[in-house]
Design a protein around this motif. Structure first.
Motif, PDB file in Angstrom:
ATOM      1  N   ILE A 190       0.855  -1.230   0.014  1.00 50.41           N
ATOM      2  CA  ILE A 190      -0.088  -0.143   0.052  1.00 50.41           C
ATOM      3  C   ILE A 190       0.978   1.470  -0.081  1.00 50.41           C
TER       4      ILE A 190
ATOM      5  N   VAL B 259       8.680  -8.088 -14.882  1.00 50.69           N
ATOM      6  CA  VAL B 259       9.136  -6.726 -14.732  1.00 50.69           C
ATOM      7  C   VAL B 259       8.479  -6.167 -13.575  1.00 50.69           C
ATOM      8  N   GLY B 260       8.989  -6.530 -12.164  1.00 52.28           N
ATOM      9  CA  GLY B 260       8.727  -5.901 -10.893  1.00 52.28           C
ATOM     10  C   GLY B 260       9.840  -5.003 -10.768  1.00 52.28           C
ATOM     11  N   VAL B 261       9.981  -4.602  -9.409  1.00 50.48           N
ATOM     12  CA  VAL B 261      10.970  -3.874  -9.011  1.00 50.48           C
ATOM     13  C   VAL B 261      12.331  -4.061  -9.570  1.00 50.48           C
TER      14      VAL B 261
ATOM     15  N   VAL C   7       3.523 -11.029 -17.123  1.00 47.63           N
ATOM     16  CA  VAL C   7       2.192 -11.587 -17.288  1.00 47.63           C
ATOM     17  C   VAL C   7       1.468 -10.493 -17.023  1.00 47.63           C
ATOM     18  N   ARG C   8       1.727  -9.334 -16.290  1.00 48.48           N
ATOM     19  CA  ARG C   8       0.838  -8.360 -15.961  1.00 48.48           C
ATOM     20  C   ARG C   8       0.858  -7.223 -17.291  1.00 48.48           C
TER      21      ARG C   8
ATOM     22  N   TYR D 138       0.984  -8.362  -6.803  1.00 45.98           N
ATOM     23  CA  TYR D 138       1.662  -9.859  -6.891  1.00 45.98           C
ATOM     24  C   TYR D 138       1.294 -10.516  -8.160  1.00 45.98           C
TER      25      TYR D 138
ATOM     26  N   GLN E 289       3.164 -18.514 -23.713  1.00 46.88           N
ATOM     27  CA  GLN E 289       4.414 -18.008 -23.312  1.00 46.88           C
ATOM     28  C   GLN E 289       5.769 -18.603 -23.757  1.00 46.88           C
TER      29      GLN E 289
ATOM     30  N   LEU F 215       8.855 -14.180  -9.890  1.00 47.05           N
ATOM     31  CA  LEU F 215       8.489 -14.830  -8.343  1.00 47.05           C
ATOM     32  C   LEU F 215       6.890 -14.699  -8.029  1.00 47.05           C
TER      33      LEU F 215
HETATM   34  P1  NAD Z   1       7.673 -10.073  -7.819  1.00 54.08           P
HETATM   35  O1  NAD Z   1       9.120 -10.196  -7.211  1.00 54.08           O
HETATM   36  O2  NAD Z   1       6.732 -10.487  -6.788  1.00 54.08           O
HETATM   37  O3  NAD Z   1       7.793 -10.813  -9.184  1.00 54.08           O
HETATM   38  C1  NAD Z   1       8.739 -10.093 -10.179  1.00 54.08           C
HETATM   39  C2  NAD Z   1       7.855  -9.957 -11.385  1.00 54.08           C
HETATM   40  O4  NAD Z   1       7.590 -11.339 -12.424  1.00 54.08           O
HETATM   41  C3  NAD Z   1       6.446  -9.313 -11.337  1.00 54.08           C
HETATM   42  O5  NAD Z   1       6.442  -8.379 -12.067  1.00 54.08           O
HETATM   43  C4  NAD Z   1       5.435 -10.399 -11.908  1.00 54.08           C
HETATM   44  O6  NAD Z   1       4.262 -10.203 -12.573  1.00 54.08           O
HETATM   45  C5  NAD Z   1       6.223 -11.270 -12.842  1.00 54.08           C
HETATM   46  N1  NAD Z   1       5.964 -12.777 -13.033  1.00 54.08           N
HETATM   47  C6  NAD Z   1       5.674 -13.576 -12.229  1.00 54.08           C
HETATM   48  N2  NAD Z   1       5.213 -14.540 -13.063  1.00 54.08           N
HETATM   49  C7  NAD Z   1       5.495 -14.601 -14.241  1.00 54.08           C
HETATM   50  C8  NAD Z   1       5.538 -15.355 -15.301  1.00 54.08           C
HETATM   51  N3  NAD Z   1       5.232 -16.465 -15.114  1.00 54.08           N
HETATM   52  N4  NAD Z   1       6.175 -14.936 -16.391  1.00 54.08           N
HETATM   53  C9  NAD Z   1       6.521 -13.540 -16.553  1.00 54.08           C
HETATM   54  N5  NAD Z   1       6.835 -12.529 -15.428  1.00 54.08           N
HETATM   55  C10 NAD Z   1       6.084 -13.191 -14.206  1.00 54.08           C
HETATM   56  O7  NAD Z   1       7.371  -8.595  -7.970  1.00 54.08           O
HETATM   57  P2  NAD Z   1       7.699  -7.081  -7.545  1.00 54.08           P
HETATM   58  O8  NAD Z   1       9.104  -6.671  -8.004  1.00 54.08           O
HETATM   59  O9  NAD Z   1       7.649  -7.340  -5.888  1.00 54.08           O
HETATM   60  O10 NAD Z   1       6.485  -6.118  -8.157  1.00 54.08           O
HETATM   61  C11 NAD Z   1       5.267  -6.350  -8.205  1.00 54.08           C
HETATM   62  C12 NAD Z   1       4.275  -5.193  -8.501  1.00 54.08           C
HETATM   63  O11 NAD Z   1       4.028  -4.600  -7.201  1.00 54.08           O
HETATM   64  C13 NAD Z   1       5.109  -3.923  -9.081  1.00 54.08           C
HETATM   65  O12 NAD Z   1       4.210  -3.500  -9.919  1.00 54.08           O
HETATM   66  C14 NAD Z   1       5.527  -3.037  -7.791  1.00 54.08           C
HETATM   67  O13 NAD Z   1       5.496  -1.679  -8.320  1.00 54.08           O
HETATM   68  C15 NAD Z   1       4.332  -3.214  -6.975  1.00 54.08           C
HETATM   69  N6  NAD Z   1       4.759  -2.939  -5.747  1.00 54.08           N
HETATM   70  C16 NAD Z   1       4.188  -1.931  -5.075  1.00 54.08           C
HETATM   71  C17 NAD Z   1       4.527  -1.826  -3.662  1.00 54.08           C
HETATM   72  C18 NAD Z   1       3.776  -0.609  -2.670  1.00 54.08           C
HETATM   73  O14 NAD Z   1       2.976   0.035  -3.549  1.00 54.08           O
HETATM   74  N7  NAD Z   1       4.089  -0.416  -1.408  1.00 54.08           N
HETATM   75  C19 NAD Z   1       5.863  -2.373  -3.149  1.00 54.08           C
HETATM   76  C20 NAD Z   1       6.508  -3.145  -3.914  1.00 54.08           C
HETATM   77  C21 NAD Z   1       5.999  -3.366  -5.198  1.00 54.08           C
END
Ligand code: NAD
Length: 373
Positions: free
Chosen positions: A122, A174-176, A197-198, A229, A241, A260
């Motif tokens: 959040i 493409v997360g963080v 996937v998002r 997530y 994919q 992840l």
């Molecule tokens: P994560 O470490 O959970 O996962 C990494 C990425 O892998 C994610 O983007 C996920 O969609 C992708 N993924 C999962 N399965 C996959 C597959 N089979 N093929 C391809 N990609 C796949 O992700 P993260 O770095 O923790 O971040 C996820 C989202 O949460 C981001 O949009 C980030 O900006 C958001 N976020 C928000 C807050 C907050 O508001 N406090 C904090 C942290 C992250």
């Protein structure tokens, strides 16, 4: 209010949960800081630095004696907390799904375990989010380590002896971490593409000047998904994919995988057969290697050569940037305590939304909803 910081005991863990900066800030709130001797050594922080910031530097047993809060990077074993106050808080990364026995041991010993990786996604908790701060550095380090292992250059170079072409980098997830990996590879001059996937990540990829590569035939996750997530994808999606990746990956020099799914093994994104199609000398860096791996055949902390392609990944990537990782991690912890600091009580008092999310154990019980059932 005594806050104790122990030296990390886990093999390869070079980070520390407080820096002189956060020692000063927590002392200013009214806490007495006690730090185990040598706790900051691997993160380039000396005992003297901590003393100068106002901390007491003590043996492990003395540091933890009468502590109200113990802060760690990786949660210490319960035995290391002997002497802390009854019901003391322990704020650290607990790996609650992987280390259920440790969670049970905390409950039995009556400590209040606060799992920093369960911080809700959040807006107001962003500055307390250790997963984000550490993933950011991991994404950077993955690219730097892959570039170091790659026997060619990243940027296009025009020299009197001829042209060196730019490396092609593909980021999966493409997360963080993935966003930072894209930005780092771009800065090094590579041609970058990325997938997730998002669907919300498409725009983010383009905003960094990289090319999105997406499954269009089957729907992925619209928007951000639940709490940011990803969840496990359908078989149909996984098949589409795999086909997309197969056609794209054969043309890539570097692949960085970051996918992840919390509480589950990492999804398999690259198979041995796909690796076999890549150019000799290519490098695949698997950021999920310690959670089961996105890449078939990758082994933590080793460079494995398969079909002339080098597979690599670290069991603890942020520990390879100990000083910065500690600085960000300890600020996350400070932000967490500071946000809930109650001046009259002289201690933090958690609210329901964040408290219930991060609290694993209290009053002798495992209390976290995510761990029940
Ligand atoms: P994560 O470490 O959970 O996962 C990494 C990425 O892998 C994610 O983007 C996920 O969609 C992708 N993924 C999962 N399965 C996959 C597959 N089979 N093929 C391809 N990609 C796949 O992700 P993260 O770095 O923790 O971040 C996820 C989202 O949460 C981001 O949009 C980030 O900006 C958001 N976020 C928000 C807050 C907050 O508001 N406090 C904090 C942290 C992250």
């Amino acid at each position: 209010m005594r806050i104790a910081i122990l030296a990390e005991r886990a093999p390869g863990e070079s980070r520390v949960a407080a820096t002189p900066e956060t020692v000063k800030k927590l002392t200013a709130l009214g806490a007495t800081m006690s730090i185990e001797e040598g706790a900051g050594q691997a993160a380039s922080i000396s005992d003297e630095d901590y003393r100068d910031a106002g901390a007491q530097v003590l043996s492990a047993a003395k540091a933890v004696e009468d502590a109200d809060i113990v802060m760690g990077v990786q949660a210490p074993d319960v035995a290391a907390l002997k002497g802390a106050k009854a019901g003391a808080w322990v704020a650290a990364v607990f790996d609650p799904f992987g280390q259920k026995d440790r969670v049970d041991a905390y409950a039995k010993a009556g400590y209040e375990a606060l799992a920093m990786e369960f911080m809700p996604r959040i807006t107001r908790a962003q500055s307390m989010d250790v997963l984000s701060s550490q993933s950011n550095l991991s994404g950077y380090k993955a690219v730097i380590a892959a570039a170091n292992t790659y026997g060619r250059a990243f940027p296009m170079m025009m020299t009197a002896a001829g042209t060196v072409s730019a490396a092609k980098v593909f980021v999966m997830g493409v997360g963080v971490a993935g966003l930072q990996a894209i930005a780092t590879a771009k800065r090094l001059g590579a041609q970058v593409s990325a997938t997730d996937v998002r669907s919300a990540t498409k725009e983010q990829i383009m905003s960094l000047g990289a090319k999105p590569v997406f499954v269009e035939s089957v729907e992925g996750i619209e928007g951000e998904g639940s709490g940011g997530y990803a969840t496990e994808m359908s078989e149909e999606y996984q098949k589409a994919q795999a086909e997309l990746v197969s056609s794209h990956i054969a043309k890539q020099d570097i692949v960085i995988t970051t996918a992840l799914i919390p509480g589950r093994a990492a999804p398999r994104l690259i198979t041995d057969a796909q690796i076999a199609t890549m150019r000799h000398g290519s490098v695949v860096f698997d950021l999920a290697v310690s959670q089961g791996g996105n890449v078939e055949g990758s082994v933590a902390d080793q460079v494995i050569e398969k079909h002339g392609v080098k597979l690599m990944g670290f069991s603890n990537t942020p520990a390879h940037l100990a000083a910065d990782a500690s600085a960000l991690y300890s600020r996350n912890l400070f932000n967490f305590l500071n946000a809930f600091w109650n001046k009259e009580a002289g201690q933090p008092v958690l609210d329901e939304e964040i408290g219930d999310a991060v609290r694993l154990t209290k009053g002798g019980e495992v209390v976290n909803e995510r761990l029940k059932g």
